[in-house]
Each structure stands twice: as structure tokens, then as C-alpha cells.
Scaffold this motif. Sequence first.
Motif, short mmCIF file in Angstrom:
data_model
loop_
_atom_site.label_atom_id
_atom_site.label_comp_id
_atom_site.label_asym_id
_atom_site.label_seq_id
_atom_site.Cartn_x
_atom_site.Cartn_y
_atom_site.Cartn_z
N GLY A 6 4.53 -24.30 60.66
CA GLY A 6 4.47 -25.76 60.51
C GLY A 6 4.43 -26.17 59.04
O GLY A 6 5.01 -27.18 58.65
N VAL A 7 3.74 -25.37 58.24
CA VAL A 7 3.64 -25.67 56.81
C VAL A 7 5.03 -25.56 56.16
O VAL A 7 5.39 -26.35 55.28
N GLN A 8 5.80 -24.58 56.61
CA GLN A 8 7.17 -24.45 56.07
C GLN A 8 8.02 -25.67 56.44
O GLN A 8 8.79 -26.18 55.63
N ILE A 9 7.87 -26.14 57.68
CA ILE A 9 8.63 -27.32 58.12
C ILE A 9 8.17 -28.54 57.33
O ILE A 9 8.98 -29.38 56.93
N ARG A 10 6.86 -28.63 57.07
CA ARG A 10 6.31 -29.76 56.30
C ARG A 10 6.97 -29.87 54.93
O ARG A 10 7.26 -30.97 54.47
N ARG A 11 7.23 -28.72 54.31
CA ARG A 11 7.83 -28.76 52.96
C ARG A 11 9.18 -29.47 52.98
O ARG A 11 9.48 -30.26 52.11
N ILE A 12 9.98 -29.19 53.99
CA ILE A 12 11.30 -29.84 54.10
C ILE A 12 11.11 -31.34 54.30
O ILE A 12 11.76 -32.16 53.65
N LEU A 13 10.16 -31.70 55.19
CA LEU A 13 9.99 -33.11 55.55
C LEU A 13 9.51 -33.97 54.39
O LEU A 13 9.91 -35.13 54.27
N LEU A 14 8.62 -33.43 53.55
CA LEU A 14 7.99 -34.28 52.54
C LEU A 14 8.59 -34.10 51.15
O LEU A 14 8.17 -34.77 50.20
N ASP A 15 9.57 -33.24 51.01
CA ASP A 15 10.19 -33.01 49.70
C ASP A 15 11.05 -34.22 49.30
O ASP A 15 12.03 -34.53 49.99
N PRO A 16 10.67 -34.92 48.21
CA PRO A 16 11.45 -36.11 47.83
C PRO A 16 12.89 -35.79 47.45
O PRO A 16 13.73 -36.70 47.38
N ALA A 17 13.20 -34.51 47.23
CA ALA A 17 14.60 -34.14 46.93
C ALA A 17 15.48 -34.28 48.17
O ALA A 17 16.70 -34.42 48.06
N ASN A 18 14.87 -34.29 49.37
CA ASN A 18 15.66 -34.33 50.60
C ASN A 18 16.01 -35.75 51.03
O ASN A 18 15.78 -36.15 52.17
N GLN A 19 16.60 -36.50 50.12
CA GLN A 19 16.92 -37.91 50.40
C GLN A 19 17.95 -38.05 51.52
O GLN A 19 18.00 -39.05 52.22
N LEU B 85 18.13 -36.42 54.26
CA LEU B 85 17.64 -36.01 55.59
C LEU B 85 17.93 -37.11 56.61
O LEU B 85 17.48 -38.24 56.48
N ASP B 86 18.71 -36.75 57.63
CA ASP B 86 19.10 -37.71 58.66
C ASP B 86 17.88 -38.09 59.51
O ASP B 86 17.05 -37.22 59.82
N PRO B 87 17.73 -39.37 59.90
CA PRO B 87 16.55 -39.78 60.69
C PRO B 87 16.36 -38.95 61.95
O PRO B 87 15.23 -38.66 62.35
N ARG B 88 17.46 -38.54 62.60
CA ARG B 88 17.29 -37.74 63.82
C ARG B 88 16.86 -36.31 63.50
O ARG B 88 16.10 -35.68 64.23
N ALA B 89 17.36 -35.79 62.37
CA ALA B 89 16.92 -34.46 61.93
C ALA B 89 15.43 -34.52 61.59
O ALA B 89 14.65 -33.63 61.94
N GLU B 90 15.04 -35.62 60.92
CA GLU B 90 13.62 -35.81 60.58
C GLU B 90 12.76 -35.83 61.84
O GLU B 90 11.75 -35.12 61.93
N LEU B 91 13.21 -36.59 62.83
CA LEU B 91 12.49 -36.69 64.11
C LEU B 91 12.29 -35.31 64.74
O LEU B 91 11.19 -34.96 65.17
N GLY C 34 9.35 -47.41 62.68
CA GLY C 34 9.75 -47.49 61.27
C GLY C 34 11.23 -47.22 61.07
O GLY C 34 11.93 -47.98 60.40
N ARG C 35 11.73 -46.15 61.66
CA ARG C 35 13.15 -45.80 61.53
C ARG C 35 14.02 -46.45 62.60
O ARG C 35 15.23 -46.27 62.62
N GLY C 36 13.36 -47.10 63.56
CA GLY C 36 14.11 -47.80 64.60
C GLY C 36 14.77 -46.88 65.62
O GLY C 36 15.74 -47.26 66.28
N LEU C 37 14.24 -45.68 65.81
CA LEU C 37 14.85 -44.75 66.77
C LEU C 37 14.40 -45.03 68.20
O LEU C 37 14.97 -44.50 69.15
N VAL D 264 12.96 -42.10 73.11
CA VAL D 264 13.41 -40.78 72.64
C VAL D 264 12.20 -39.97 72.17
O VAL D 264 12.12 -38.75 72.38
N VAL D 265 11.22 -40.66 71.57
CA VAL D 265 10.02 -39.97 71.10
C VAL D 265 9.23 -39.43 72.30
O VAL D 265 8.76 -38.29 72.30
N GLU D 266 9.12 -40.26 73.34
CA GLU D 266 8.39 -39.81 74.53
C GLU D 266 9.07 -38.63 75.20
O GLU D 266 8.42 -37.70 75.68
N ALA D 267 10.41 -38.66 75.23
CA ALA D 267 11.15 -37.55 75.85
C ALA D 267 10.92 -36.26 75.07
O ALA D 267 10.71 -35.19 75.66
N LEU D 268 10.93 -36.35 73.74
CA LEU D 268 10.71 -35.15 72.93
C LEU D 268 9.27 -34.67 73.03
O LEU D 268 9.00 -33.47 72.95
#
Length: 220
Positions: free
Chosen positions: A49-62, A64-70, A111-114, A118-122
Motif C-alpha cells: 500500500g505504501v508503494q501505491i501511495r507514492r504513485i498517488l501522491l507524487d506531484p510529478a504524476n500530473q 494520472l487519469d481520474p479512473r486510474a487514480e480511483l 470531487g472528480r465527478g466519477l 462506481v465507488v460502491e461497486a469497487l
Amino acid sequence: MTRRGGLFITFEGTDGSGKTTQIRLLRERLMREGYEVVETAEPGGPPIGVQIRRILLDPANQELDPRAELLLYFASRAQNVAECIVPALKAGKVVVCDRFTDSTVVYQGAGRGLGQEVVEALHQVACGTLQPDITLYLDIDLETSLDRARQRNESQAGPAESRMDDQSVEFHRAVRDGYLKLAAREPGRVRVIDAGHDAATVEQAIWEQVAPLLETARVR
Ligand code: TYD
């Protein structure tokens, strides 16, 4: 859902709502009272999870697609549920988790309007029927929240974890509205705590919500 042991407590709030301090205070109090406590966080928790967190919060990953983020938030959660949360609950412990699916409902769904569906299904895929027994939402006005988050990023975390904090004011407003709607929809589980007070007052308000559950839950 069949009654399981343990007690599953989650914390929610906008950035800078004081969650970190309050989670520490609650954990210390529970331990003083003799409970076995497991603390975890999302995105993060176990090493994967910590490895996944790095991808999610890295400001270099501008880009990152909203669905990939989800999906990444749920990937982190699925790992945390399987490796940490469910085993601890089965062992009768109190689990305190910094953010859970409600964060995804409000940040990605609102926030992202998804959308919420879809969130409940996931959630079903990642967590099955697991739900928190109680969710403490630390509510704070937008200005204070953004100020505190900015100060924290400058003094401690540095730019390395600022990708979500860098979102627009409209995004953060949608997030707060999302939390308040969620609390109105599920008042039994989601308790709104006024986080604009000093830490000791907020701690006491949280304890008043948690203490009755400890009496009825099968926790050690
Ligand atoms: P973190 O540094 O843990 O912030 P905080 O102390 O505010 O919890 O960063 C987590 C960020 O990720 C935060 O901005 C909220 C966001 N987030 C989502 O957008 N969706 C989610 O499902 C989760 C768990 C977090």
C-alpha cells in the motif's frame, strides 16, 4: 453481515482537519484502557500500500487519469483489508484507520465527478461487505483546512506528497460538501465532529462517540 469481533473505526476529514493528532490521541487512550489497537492508513498501510501511495501522491504524476487514480486507491485498500484490517478484526482488536472508502466517495466520486455508484461497486470488489462500525468525520471550514494543509506541506512533508493538496479550491469545497452529504445520509455510522476547537475538546467529543461502542463490541 454476520457479527464479527473487533471494532472498526475510521477517520475522515479534509486535509488539515487535525486527523493525525486525533488518531494518535484516540490510540493512546484506547491502549491506556487496555485495548489492543491496530492503526493503519489509506492510501498506505502495509508495504504494498505504501508503494501505491507514492504513485498517488507524487506531484510529478500530473497526467494520472481520474479512473486510474480511483483504481489505485482501491488497490491500496484491497491490500490493507486483506493483509491488515480483517485479520486484526478477527483477532478481536480495535482497528483505527486513517481514511477509508468514504474518502473515495467524496474525493473521487464527488470531487472528480466519477459518481457514487462506481465507488460502491469497487468497494464490493475490494472490501466485500466490510464497513466501519463508526466513522469520525472531522469537520472544518475550507479556509482553515487549506491554511493548515499548506503549512504542513511547507514545514514537514515537502512537495513530495502534495499532489492532492494542490487541487483547486472548488475541488476542496466539493469534498467538504460531499462529506456533509454523506453524514446526512448515514447519520448512524458517520458522526460529524466539530474540529474547529482545541485538540483536547475534539478528543473528548470523539471519545463520547467511541466509548459506548466499546461496551457492546467484542473487543479485548
Ligand atoms: P495524506 O497525506 O494521507 O493526507 P491526509 O493527512 O489529509 O489524510 O494524503 C491522502 C490524500 O489522498 C488526501 O488528499 C486525500 C486523498 N485520498 C483520495 O483522494 N481518495 C481516497 O480514497 C483516499 C484514501 C485518499
